[in-house]
Design an enzyme around this catalytic site. Structure first.
Site, PDB file in Angstrom:
ATOM      1  N   ARG A 212       0.832  -1.209   0.000  1.00 42.98           N
ATOM      2  CA  ARG A 212       0.000   0.000   0.000  1.00 42.98           C
ATOM      3  C   ARG A 212       0.868   1.261   0.000  1.00 42.98           C
ATOM      4  NH1 ARG A 212      -4.009  -3.353   3.149  1.00 42.98           N
ATOM      5  NH2 ARG A 212      -2.833  -2.998   5.077  1.00 42.98           N
ATOM      6  N   PHE A 228     -13.004  -4.963  -3.475  1.00 43.97           N
ATOM      7  CA  PHE A 228     -12.919  -5.729  -2.224  1.00 43.97           C
ATOM      8  C   PHE A 228     -12.239  -4.842  -1.168  1.00 43.97           C
ATOM      9  CE2 PHE A 228     -12.456  -8.600  -5.855  1.00 43.97           C
ATOM     10  CZ  PHE A 228     -13.513  -9.467  -5.678  1.00 43.97           C
ATOM     11  N   ASP A 250     -17.344  -2.895  -1.995  1.00 37.86           N
ATOM     12  CA  ASP A 250     -17.347  -4.054  -1.111  1.00 37.86           C
ATOM     13  C   ASP A 250     -18.790  -4.512  -0.904  1.00 37.86           C
ATOM     14  OD1 ASP A 250     -15.035  -5.295   0.866  1.00 37.86           O
ATOM     15  OD2 ASP A 250     -17.061  -5.584   1.669  1.00 37.86           O
ATOM     16  N   ASP A 299      -7.788  -6.756  -4.849  1.00 35.61           N
ATOM     17  CA  ASP A 299      -7.191  -7.561  -3.768  1.00 35.61           C
ATOM     18  C   ASP A 299      -8.294  -8.370  -3.098  1.00 35.61           C
ATOM     19  OD1 ASP A 299      -5.408  -8.555  -1.873  1.00 35.61           O
ATOM     20  OD2 ASP A 299      -5.734  -6.865  -0.516  1.00 35.61           O
ATOM     21  N   CYS A 339      -3.905 -13.480  -1.550  1.00 36.65           N
ATOM     22  CA  CYS A 339      -3.476 -14.004  -0.249  1.00 36.65           C
ATOM     23  C   CYS A 339      -3.663 -15.512  -0.179  1.00 36.65           C
ATOM     24  CB  CYS A 339      -4.226 -13.303   0.885  1.00 36.65           C
ATOM     25  SG  CYS A 339      -6.025 -13.490   0.796  1.00 36.65           S
TER      26      CYS A 339
END
Length: 397
Positions: A212, A228, A250, A299, A339
């Site tokens: 970031r 997201f 989101d 992400d 992730c």
């Protein structure tokens, strides 16, 4: 606990452990000598190979990963002195990097405290226990954490899916009601708040901090889309770094309330728009409406949780990145994150390559992002390295 219980490995099964790995699989145990089903969940056992001790481990005979080594010293007990030593060791690694006391303090196996996760938010701690062996030790662990950190508040976020595999109950406990619903933190010089009681995982995702930070070089005066978005870790920081407009998307209304809180906290509410809905549907609507952004951040949560999910999860990453690229201006930038431990960096690069060609673009990869120093990688345990962030320019030739 049974201090003298031995766990004997099959011939050749010691190689991984001697190489540094901390996990013991149930099929590696010599059950003729040590019938594993006769042992109890939470036992602290001495790992034995040909009569030589290899260390001590927590045991859960009901799990495929039936043991987690926590020390190589077979005589060392898991007591308050041991926990304090490990916590101070982990703290010393983080302190040179994070002067604001906001970081992941304990990252399980990588900090030689398997099954324990601790995130620090200044004066507050968010704690997760994900191994049955630690559950009976929880009060002692909390007491030592409080002593070492002088924390004002501790919340137990014991509601993760890893506990289900361990046969543990799911609960959240705000000890003495001492942790606020929204706890302050500082990341990359930006003041933010994290929902420690109701948010995802421990409330915040420190792992992408360094990635970031890269936005500061890329977003000034730019129009940014954060997919997201959760509570705005990427999007609000982009606005704070000088983006002209940020749209955060989101599915969670609660998460988007965090976007609005964090935007207001930084005086950028006029730049940040929160959009609630299914990310895939919102992206389609935006693309059809001709919306385009200078920088798009995609992400998503882990789309490949287990190896069996590889096919469907990889398709999910293709879909996410293809939609994100449709919304990226020619010459614009895509930040593609994952992730999912099972999605390798090379595989994610290929996903973006294919997605780029689907929208008649060519990807120029100019930065590879990884997890930060507060998520150290254990060289013998590939599972501790899971985070990827690709920074690409979407070129039109």
């Amino acid at each position: 606990m049974i201090d003298t219980q031995q766990l004997v490995l099959k011939k050749g099964a010691d190689r991984r452990i001697k190489g540094g790995h901390l996990w013991i699989y149930s099929n590696e145990v010599d059950t003729r000598i040590t019938p594993i089903k006769q042992l109890e969940v939470g036992d602290a056992i001495v790992l034995n190979d040909k009569g030589k001790p290899l260390g001590r481990a927590w045991l859960n005979p009901k799990n495929l990963i039936c043991g987690r080594v926590y020390t190589r010293d077979a005589e060392e007990l898991f007591d308050d002195a041991f926990v304090k030593k490990r916590l101070k060791q982990a703290k010393r690694l983080r302190e040179p990097f994070y002067s604001d006391n906001c970081y992941r303090w304990v990252y399980g196996d990588s900090d030689f405290l398997p099954g324990l996760v601790v995130d620090r938010f200044g004066d507050h701690l968010s704690v997760q226990v994900n191994h049955a062996g630690l559950e009976p030790q929880l009060q002692m662990i909390v007491d030592v954490l409080a002593d070492v950190s002088n924390a004002e508040g501790i919340v137990l976020r014991n509601d993760g899916k890893a506990r289900e595999a361990e046969g543990l109950s799911s609960y959240v406990e705000n000890i003495n009601d001492s942790v606020p619903e929204w706890a302050p933190l500082v990341e990359n010089g930006v003041n933010l708040e994290a929902p420690l009681l109701q948010g995802q995982k421990t409330g915040w995702f420190y792992d992408h901090r360094d990635n970031r930070a890269k936005l500061a070089q890329l977003v000034k005066g730019k129009r940014v889309l954060d997919l997201f978005s959760y509570v705005g870790g990427w999007g609000v920081q982009a606005a704070a770094f000088g983006a002209s407009e940020v749209v955060c998307v989101d599915a969670s209304e609660y998460a988007l309330s965090g976007v609005e809180r964090n935007a207001a906290l930084n005086g950028v509410s006029d730049k940040v728009q929160a959009v609630k809905g299914n990310v895939f549907e919102i992206c389609k609507q935006m693309a059809e409406a001709g919306e385009r952004f200078d920088v798009v951040i995609a992400d998503p949560p882990a789309l490949i949780k287990k190896r069996k999910d590889m096919k469907s999860g990889t398709e999910g990453y293709h879909r996410v990145n293809q939609l994100a690229l449709r919304l990226t201006k020619a010459g614009g930038i895509l930040v593609s994150g994952s992730c999912s431990m099972h999605m390798t960096q090379e595989s994610l690069i290929d996903v973006v390559r294919v997605a780029s060609r689907h929208v008649d673009r060519h990807a120029q990869l100019f930065h590879l992002g990884d997890q930060g120093a507060d998520h150290p990688i254990h060289p013998a345990i590939p599972e501790t390295r899971y985070l990827k962030a690709l920074f690409l320019r979407s070129a039109l030739l």
